[in-house]
Design an enzyme around this catalytic site. Sequence first.
Site, mmCIF file in Angstrom:
data_model
loop_
_atom_site.group_PDB
_atom_site.id
_atom_site.type_symbol
_atom_site.label_atom_id
_atom_site.label_comp_id
_atom_site.label_asym_id
_atom_site.label_seq_id
_atom_site.Cartn_x
_atom_site.Cartn_y
_atom_site.Cartn_z
ATOM 1 N N CYS B 169 10.455 -8.573 -28.671
ATOM 2 C CA CYS B 169 8.917 -8.729 -28.703
ATOM 3 C C CYS B 169 7.994 -8.278 -27.263
ATOM 4 O O CYS B 169 7.013 -8.298 -27.115
ATOM 5 C CB CYS B 169 9.396 -10.301 -28.249
ATOM 6 S SG CYS B 169 10.224 -10.801 -29.005
ATOM 7 N N HIS B 302 4.784 -14.337 -21.238
ATOM 8 C CA HIS B 302 5.563 -14.626 -22.101
ATOM 9 C C HIS B 302 4.988 -16.122 -23.242
ATOM 10 O O HIS B 302 5.051 -16.124 -24.134
ATOM 11 C CB HIS B 302 6.642 -14.290 -22.211
ATOM 12 C CG HIS B 302 7.253 -13.101 -23.158
ATOM 13 N ND1 HIS B 302 6.387 -12.621 -24.212
ATOM 14 C CD2 HIS B 302 8.684 -13.725 -23.885
ATOM 15 C CE1 HIS B 302 7.927 -12.159 -25.716
ATOM 16 N NE2 HIS B 302 8.648 -12.580 -24.863
ATOM 17 N N HIS B 337 3.666 -17.175 -32.047
ATOM 18 C CA HIS B 337 4.603 -15.917 -31.317
ATOM 19 C C HIS B 337 4.770 -14.694 -32.329
ATOM 20 O O HIS B 337 5.322 -14.743 -33.105
ATOM 21 C CB HIS B 337 6.603 -16.220 -30.867
ATOM 22 C CG HIS B 337 7.423 -14.768 -30.196
ATOM 23 N ND1 HIS B 337 6.245 -14.242 -29.275
ATOM 24 C CD2 HIS B 337 8.094 -15.018 -29.492
ATOM 25 C CE1 HIS B 337 6.836 -13.113 -29.037
ATOM 26 N NE2 HIS B 337 8.807 -13.827 -28.730
#
Lengths: 342, 407, 85
Positions: B169, B302, B337
Amino acid sequence: MSRCYIQGAASISAQNNFAEDDFMTEVVAHTSNMAKAIPANYKAFISPAASRRMATGVKMGVAAAKMALQEANVTLPDAIVTGTGMGCIEDSEKFLKNMIDNDEEYLTPTSFIQSTHNTVGAQIALGLECKAYNVTYVHDAISFESSLIDAQLLLEEGEASTVLVGGVDELGTLFIEQVALMEKRNSGGITVPFGEGAHFFTMSSEKSDTTWAELQDVITFSVASPGQVVERLHAFLAKNEQNIGEIDAFVVGINGDEYDGYYQKLKAEFVVDTPCISYKHLSGEFYTASAFGFWGALRCLKKQKIPLAMLEDGIERSQYRTILLYNQYKGRQHSFILITTC
Amino acid sequence: MPNTELNNKDWGGIAITGMGVISAIGHTTAENLEALMASNQGIAQVSNVATRHHQQIRVGEIANTNEELANELLLPKDNNYSRTALIGTVAAKEALAQAGVTEIQEYKTGFISATSVGGMDMTERYFASYENTPEVRKYISSHHAADGTQKIAEQLGITEFVTTISTACSSAANAIMLGARLIRSGRLDRVVVGGVDCLSKFTINGFKTLMILSDEDCTPFDAHRKGLNLGEAAAYLVLESQTLVAKENKEVLAYLTGYANANDAFHQTASSANGEGAYLAMKKALQVARIDSNDIDYINAHGTATPNNDLSEGIALERIFGTRVPDFSSTKAFTGHTLAAAGAIEAVYSVLALQHQVVFPNLHFKTPMPEVNLKPAMTLQKKNIQHVLSNSFGFGGNCSTLIFSKE
Amino acid sequence: MEALKQELKESIIEQLNLEDFTPQDIEDNDALFGDGLGLDSIDALELIVMMDKDYGIKLTDPDQGREIFTSITVLADYIAQHRTK
């Protein structure tokens, strides 16, 4: 500009490259079109708690990384940069197959977690408790070269004085079978076996008594015709103030397919008695096989000898100071690497 | 010796001259901005991916089908583009167009992309049929990560330095960071950087096994957060050297002034309790930007809404900013996400925040986490923004931070 | 109950790939996580899947696992009480 020395190097591949004194005196011959790697003594490098989750590539990568660090007497590198073309394909296949066979039910996390491309780099960092810069490159046949460029950049920036850099790929089973079939169906397909391996190197801005050689330069370019590659060769040499006549050996990634013409065209540029080194018939072809070639070239500089099994035309020299490596895959992902003794 | 700005005392950052993004909240940067301003989230039930879990998860899905995207790109019928390559091309083209690049070969131009899915969306569909169905074998070569990147590079006409990064990620943030470093060292004049990941059964099932997917719209930084919503997106930025910008008299959207990459080295998937990797990344990025933590006006966190990440990140924020954590939000409640694309889409959003002097809201937030004293921005806020910090943390302990500045 | 405990030991060794272990190495009351057998959060998720697949017990909260997986004895008791397969 800061220098780039290779202080430690390790190879886990289809050839037996573990003994310090031996360099391809006994070649492992391939009996099938899959050249599996000879395992190292993984227990010496990886705890059972970690090892039980690891597929071939991760084990090879972690072990080779530790070997390269040990040789260079480095406990904690300032950066870890890894290249892999297919990533962790064994675990990808495992999770994928389970998902399809069980129609998305009763799936377990381990193979998913271990399938992410950066698993090798992550496991190395975890094992060393290394909190430094950590990146994984996944670009086909320049995955390893991209890592080298980043390593070179880190040393140049002064961001690191030692960098652990490497290339890893594992065979897997299902995917590679399909790839092999495709190559077989194609008349100009790859003829060397498909392989796997892990090659790690400890790079440093300082020379030491374990230094193998110096990395002078490395470049990659994505798409080029054979003629354009020749132009690039001359530009690369000019940039590095290198005369083509001073190249003591030229390493090629010949794999038997129709794109080997690139290597032949480049060979013609060199002075007539320049030794030529090939290795994919020994390592097998895989996206980071060029790291095996890099390791081999370093070994040639160290030993001042090219093993018979790697000599393409039977031409040798009495002294090797400068070696140029070139690789490409299916007419793309071209790279030049220049290394010298120091 | 390359012309290097490495130790240049007047480090003004790398200029950003173009951006492109396609996500659950829009097909273009403008559409994304409109949605962010109006708090229009893109989380819904999945429709393009056939999964037995479709009623138990919520996702941030791009509206277009693959066929629509292929038609938009005028691709031949027999193409072997995965969805990754399709959405990647759309976003990358938008970025290049905004940057006003007409002659791509005129300057040393590179392309650095990032992905974790690669062509897996096609592989999972056709894997079982390779043996007996020749027509689908074209997708064998589009499985690996580089293939999508290569296709996008060729669409853009970039033939020189091209590579792909995959660090879960944090992938796209690392791609952006590498681009900046290559320009700074003089190796490149200009580079298109970013990342892309599409939704796939593989990732949906993978995250499900980790039990970190929420069955509701995610609630980043909330005490009752249940997990993340997966998303898909592609986002790219055009980075150019100050020299090129001056020469071509380019309009600069913002500057990338700070970047850093550190590793948590704690666990393969979980973040450490004290957010060490995150802390180190933020600290280093501030150093690179030559600014103080006090200078940060907005943090695009995040903030995946997993119990583990948000707490770990929250603690790291407090370690860096003390009692003065600036306005922050996670935009993942808008887009989901987007895995490898997250660092890039959030980079675009950070630049939009600078351009429009707004803090985007952290949707669905109600109750602060009990362990830390942190409340994200709950509504859109207009304020003076000079510096934005953006975090991206991935599996394997990969922590990256980027800082964007107005000038 | 003894048969179930034996079954669990074999299952855990296989599922979690504990290559160097035999069922005799796992004591009924030894801690499975932390200092005992040294299992971690990923192993807990693996065991949750095993509970569902082999015994029809669905755990929706990963934290529940922490209490149930304390030791072989605790785990066997829980399964005996809640199994649907």
